[in-house]
Design an enzyme around this catalytic site. Structure first.
Site, mmCIF file in Angstrom:
data_model
loop_
_atom_site.group_PDB
_atom_site.id
_atom_site.type_symbol
_atom_site.label_atom_id
_atom_site.label_comp_id
_atom_site.label_asym_id
_atom_site.label_seq_id
_atom_site.Cartn_x
_atom_site.Cartn_y
_atom_site.Cartn_z
ATOM 1 N N ASP A 183 0.843 -1.195 0.000
ATOM 2 C CA ASP A 183 0.000 0.000 0.000
ATOM 3 C C ASP A 183 0.883 1.252 0.000
ATOM 4 O O ASP A 183 1.875 1.324 0.720
ATOM 5 C CB ASP A 183 -0.881 -0.040 1.256
ATOM 6 C CG ASP A 183 -1.817 1.140 1.362
ATOM 7 O OD1 ASP A 183 -2.711 1.256 0.512
ATOM 8 O OD2 ASP A 183 -1.649 1.938 2.313
ATOM 9 N N GLU A 188 1.575 -0.456 -5.095
ATOM 10 C CA GLU A 188 0.661 0.641 -5.401
ATOM 11 C C GLU A 188 1.575 1.851 -5.587
ATOM 12 O O GLU A 188 2.077 2.399 -4.599
ATOM 13 C CB GLU A 188 -0.324 0.870 -4.263
ATOM 14 C CG GLU A 188 -1.320 1.967 -4.573
ATOM 15 C CD GLU A 188 -2.257 2.259 -3.408
ATOM 16 O OE1 GLU A 188 -3.442 2.550 -3.667
ATOM 17 O OE2 GLU A 188 -1.809 2.215 -2.238
#
Length: 651
Positions: A316, A353
């Site tokens: 993330d 990401e």
């Protein structure tokens, strides 16, 4: 049994290492004046054990503990928020290396260290054959009618044959689990009587989230879940959050790292050390420049691979992991380099990401070789084409693996997606033009307004057959281009049969039917279509190339056609009125097949297109269409807003 210190322990073995009734313990703090390990007994209460210091490690060997013993850390020292120091012996802190956590109250739990797996997790499926399915352990199983009620919402529920049968029959290869490392709910969310459902608010990088356990043996249940998924031929990838922690902003509760050694674990504002340098939007940023932070992250990753058996990670806000001094990001940052060089981690699937919220944070294609990356350019392109009326200028590039972005890598580097946990579901993309997040309690101010969606004239549910027909076709169009494009496709849970979140595009705090997969109202026709798409992808190697198309050969390995059957000239690509494109890919594996022709027609009216003959095909036959079963001769009728795949027959 009395708990006592019986030796110095091992300062290098961070956390609790439990063997029988004895355990070693070590914790890092460079700012503490003293540190106590606090052990809790059901009848005797808290016992404080002063730890010995070696360098910045505080450690001891203790006797009189067992599996399930609850413990915490108390740190004495300076409490000077203006200088970024939060030592306070009155606060019981969570062990950053705790293998177990109890949540009410939040406290560390001693867990025996399982034996490392004989065959640790690693990428088991080649990238060209990878199809990712993003799911939430609880949300995927909570309402499943064929999973026993006591297992719904749990790790064991995901390992149940009914859950696995759906995944294997669907045809995906890899399940990507939304965070299963222990999390805490933000005070602002709890004040609204909601919870952090997604889990992007980590409080324990080693501890599995006890929310999802059906038994007291949380670690054992996770290991068994992973093993069972492996036995079914599925990989397990974890969504992990190493960019920030659940401690939030300086005024939020002190739970662990802040009270242990705030300047070592977090990036502080150099001009105001009571504030954090925040590129995550979550109040703080872990300081990956610090060796102790890198050590913790690497130890955590290895633990999940070698002990839990997972096959990879999706990171993330991964840009935050490669930031050095100032706003600089580099793929050669120490943490990213260490992951690349690690003999265990380098064999796993690594997915970034590729952005954070700081200056210069958008870093698509900026990660080291061997990493795959979420490609939001793919998402935006196909939402714009199918739902927004844009032209074809980007279509060829995105269909071919985003060569403009990843040409120096391999096609599988691009993780293609149209939807993910964050945003509208695919069914909601075609039913809502605006977000409806009122249930989140933030006056519908949360969540993005850049949805690139289309309700086709009616906001939300409708009985209008014309609207329902175009919505049905649009979902199939989006799925077709997702699954048949070159790259690594990622499907969000329930999109294969029309899951809705009722227009909520930010359901992070909805542990409710808004987020849970509704199995009883599944669109079985759509499910069958999605299975068919994935079977076609598996059967046609041309859609899973190991290298990018070159446009060379006779016929070329890839080329483009316009509706009159002619090759697409350069000037047509940028014509905004052009809404139809035929993609030809050569097939070098089946002697009876010359190639495949994939037509994308975004126009508002039906259109008959002429099909190319020699050297591309001796004839054509229909493989699938999002608009029925059109007749195929030397031409084919493309229904308005539809996708059609044809097989080109060899001579």
């Amino acid at each position: 049994m009395t708990v006592d210190i019986v030796g110095p322990g091992d300062p290098g073995a961070l956390g609790v290492r439990l063997t029988g009734s004895r355990a070693t313990f070590s914790v890092h703090s460079s700012v503490a004046e003293s540190v106590d390990l606090c052990v809790f007994h059901p009848r005797q209460g808290e016992r404080r054990l002063p730890l010995r210091r070696t360098g910045d490690r505080w450690h001891a060997e203790i006797d009189g503990v067992r599996a399930g013993t609850r413990y915490g850390i108390r740190v004495a020292g300076r409490y000077q928020p203006r200088n970024g120091l939060f030592c306070d012996q009155a606060r019981l802190l969570v062990d950053p290396y705790a293998r177990g956590l109890a949540v009410d109250p939040l406290i560390s739990v001693m867990v025996p260290e399982p034996e490392p797996l004989a065959v640790p997790g690693h990428a088991r499926i080649g990238w060209p054959d990878t199809v990712i399915y993003e799911l939430h352990v609880a949300g995927f199983t909570k309402l499943h009618p064929d999973i026993p009620p006591h297992l719904r919402g749990t790790y064991a529920g995901l390992a149940h044959p009914a859950a696995i049968r759906h995944l294997t029959e669907l045809g995906v290869s890899t399940v990507e689990l939304l965070p299963v490392q222990a999390r805490a709910t933000e005070a602002s969310v709890a004040a609204r009587h909601l919870t952090n459902y997604w889990g992007y608010n980590t409080i324990g990088f080693f501890a599995p989230d006890p929310r999802f356990a059906s038994s007291d043996d949380v670690v054992g249940e996770v290991r068994e879940m992973v093993r069972t998924l492996h036995d079914a031929g599925l990989e397990v990838v974890l969504d992990v959050v190493y960019n920030h922690t659940a401690e939030g902003q300086p005024g939020d509760p002190i739970l662990s790292w802040r009270g242990l050694d705030n300047p070592a674990y977090y990036r502080l504002d150099p001009w105001n050390r009571r504030q954090y340098w925040d590129v995550t939007g979550c109040g703080n940023t872990l300081d990956v420049r610090q060796p102790v932070v890198r050590e913790m992250i690497l130890d955590s990753l290895r633990y999940w691979v070698t002990v839990m058996g997972v096959d990879g990670f999706r990171f993330d806000l991964a840009t935050a992991l490669g930031r050095l001094d100032g706003d600089d990001y580099t793929p050669d940052a120490p943490l990213l380099a260490a992951i690349q060089a690690d003999p265990v981690l380098s064999r796993t699937k690594l997915i970034a990401e590729p952005w954070d919220l700081g200056p210069g944070g958008y870093r698509l294609t900026g990660f080291p070789p061997g990493w795959a990356e979420w490609n939001d350019r793919f998402r935006n392109c196909f939402r714009d084409f199918w739902l927004g009326g844009s032209g074809i200028s980007e279509l060829g590039t995105r269909l071919c693996g985003s060569t403009d972005l990843f040409s120096a890598r391999t096609p599988s580097t691009s993780v293609n997606f149209v939807t993910a946990h964050d945003g509208f579901t695919m069914a909601d993309l075609v039913a809502y033009s605006h977000k409806h997040n009122e249930a989140n309690g933030e006056n519908n101010a949360d969540g993005t307004d850049d949805n690139r969606s289309n309700n086709f004239g009616v906001e939300g549910p409708t009985d209008d057959p014309a609207v329902l027909a175009i919505r049905k076709r649009s979902i199939r169009n989006l799925l077709s281009t997702l699954i048949l494009s070159v790259g690594t496709p990622m499907i969000c849970q329930g999109d294969e049969f029309g899951r809705t979140q009722r227009g909520n595009n930010n359901a992070y705090c909805q542990d409710s039917e808004i987020s849970w997969v509704d199995w009883t109202n599944a669109d079985l026709d759509l499910l069958a279509f999605t299975r068919r798409l994935l079977a076609v992808r598996r059967s046609i190697a041309a859609f899973r190339p190991a290298a990018f198309y070159t446009g060379e050969g006779d016929p070329p390995d890839a080329c483009w056609f316009r509706p009159d059957g002619a090759l697409m000239p350069p000037e047509d690509w940028n014509d905004p009125a052009c809404r139809t494109l035929g993609m030809y890919v050569r097939d070098d594996h089946d002697p009876a097949t010359a190639g495949y022709l994939f037509w994308l027609h975004g126009g508002e009216s039906d259109l008959t297109v002429k099909l190319p003959a020699d050297p591309y095909a001796a004839g054509h036959e229909l493989v699938l269409s999002t608009a029925g079963t059109p007749d195929v001769t030397d031409s084919v009728l493309l229904v308005a807003r539809s996708a059609t795949l044809l097989r080109c027959l060899a001579h």
